[in-house]
Design an enzyme around this catalytic site. Sequence first.
Site, short mmCIF file in Angstrom:
data_model
loop_
_atom_site.label_atom_id
_atom_site.label_comp_id
_atom_site.label_asym_id
_atom_site.label_seq_id
_atom_site.Cartn_x
_atom_site.Cartn_y
_atom_site.Cartn_z
N SER A 1 27.77 66.41 31.10
CA SER A 1 28.13 65.01 31.33
C SER A 1 29.14 64.95 32.45
O SER A 1 30.01 65.82 32.55
CB SER A 1 28.73 64.41 30.06
OG SER A 1 29.40 63.20 30.37
N GLN B 1 20.32 54.52 25.62
CA GLN B 1 20.02 53.98 26.94
C GLN B 1 18.56 54.22 27.31
O GLN B 1 17.87 53.34 27.83
CB GLN B 1 20.93 54.61 27.98
CG GLN B 1 20.51 54.37 29.43
CD GLN B 1 21.50 54.92 30.43
OE1 GLN B 1 22.55 54.31 30.65
NE2 GLN B 1 21.23 56.05 31.04
N ASP C 1 21.76 60.25 27.07
CA ASP C 1 22.06 58.86 26.72
C ASP C 1 20.83 58.31 26.01
O ASP C 1 20.03 57.57 26.60
CB ASP C 1 22.39 58.06 27.99
CG ASP C 1 23.64 58.57 28.66
OD1 ASP C 1 24.73 58.31 28.15
OD2 ASP C 1 23.52 59.26 29.69
N GLY D 1 22.62 68.84 35.05
CA GLY D 1 21.74 67.94 34.28
C GLY D 1 21.04 66.95 35.19
O GLY D 1 19.84 66.67 35.04
N HIS D 2 21.78 66.41 36.16
CA HIS D 2 21.16 65.48 37.12
C HIS D 2 20.13 66.20 37.99
O HIS D 2 19.08 65.65 38.32
CB HIS D 2 22.22 64.87 38.04
CG HIS D 2 23.20 63.97 37.35
ND1 HIS D 2 24.51 64.31 37.16
CD2 HIS D 2 23.06 62.73 36.80
CE1 HIS D 2 25.14 63.33 36.54
NE2 HIS D 2 24.28 62.36 36.31
N GLY E 1 17.69 61.03 31.40
CA GLY E 1 18.01 62.10 30.46
C GLY E 1 18.11 61.58 29.03
O GLY E 1 18.50 60.44 28.79
N GLY F 1 26.38 59.12 40.23
CA GLY F 1 27.02 60.18 41.01
C GLY F 1 27.75 61.16 40.12
O GLY F 1 27.46 61.27 38.92
N ALA F 2 28.70 61.90 40.73
CA ALA F 2 29.41 63.00 40.03
C ALA F 2 28.36 63.93 39.42
O ALA F 2 28.39 64.25 38.23
CB ALA F 2 30.36 62.45 38.97
#
Length: 282
Positions: free
Chosen positions: A189, A157, A154, A39-40, A151, A34-35
């Site tokens: 971010s 990750q 990270d 980028g998301h 993405g 969330g938030a």
Amino acid sequence: MAAITIFETVASMRQAVDAWHAAGEKVALVPTMGALHEGHIALVTEAQHHAKRVIVSIFVNPTQFAPHEDFKKYPRTFDDDCAKLAAVGTDAVFFPSVEEMYPAGFATRVLLLGPAAVGLEDRFRPTHFEGVATVCCKLFTQSRADYAVFGEKDYQQLKVVTRMAADLDLGIKVVPLATLREADGLAMSSRNRYLSAEHRALAPTLHHIMQGLAARIRNRDELYKAVADAQNAIITAGFELDYLEARHAETLGQVTSLADGPIRLLLAARIGSTRLIDNIAV
Ligand code: PAF
């Protein structure tokens, strides 16, 4: 704008995914906490290029935060997130409770080696990737999605999750997407909102120093010296540096020069109480 479907249970999400698959439609998952920022939204757009149906999961995953980290204060902006996702035609949001994801008695973790154990994020957040991989493994099998979009911001990750999906035959293709940046170069971010005005103004310095380092490595300057100079520049600029390293872009193993393979620069640095991570290709 069409209202967005919200699944709070695995069963309800699976019912919809099964129906989409039965109709011959591919499904892509975009895992998030969330938030959401631009980028998301770029991840959602990328997912839409791969699959007719896109689900965004919103789950602030407790198992990837150490006790001293920001789990409690992590920004939670669900209504705003749903509005942003509806505006770009996302099909559904998976918004499970902690109990839905980790019911009483839950006692399993994914054990990671390879890119999860290379002395970067894992050195500073030793339990982090175990939590990320466990929740992603669950999200992948819960959703039965064909694609999952992550993405490059990270980067470790991304490598960990890609390795896990292949090693465990999870039947999902992990799709990477380049980091979206603010106009001044700062990687987008959810944690940027923690920055004070003064720290926000300083934060893009990290990207600029990394760009300078990449140029020196491309120019065949001695790698060790170029990295040491960039590390010092970051500290002199006022950051507390966790790491800035040049690593092999695929294995994240050590490199000594460009001849060792494609290089990725990865860093984590703190300014005030905010920890920023970033990476770029050389
Ligand atoms: O990158 C994130 O937001 C999280 O680590 C993820 C992949 C959603 C797992 O909780």
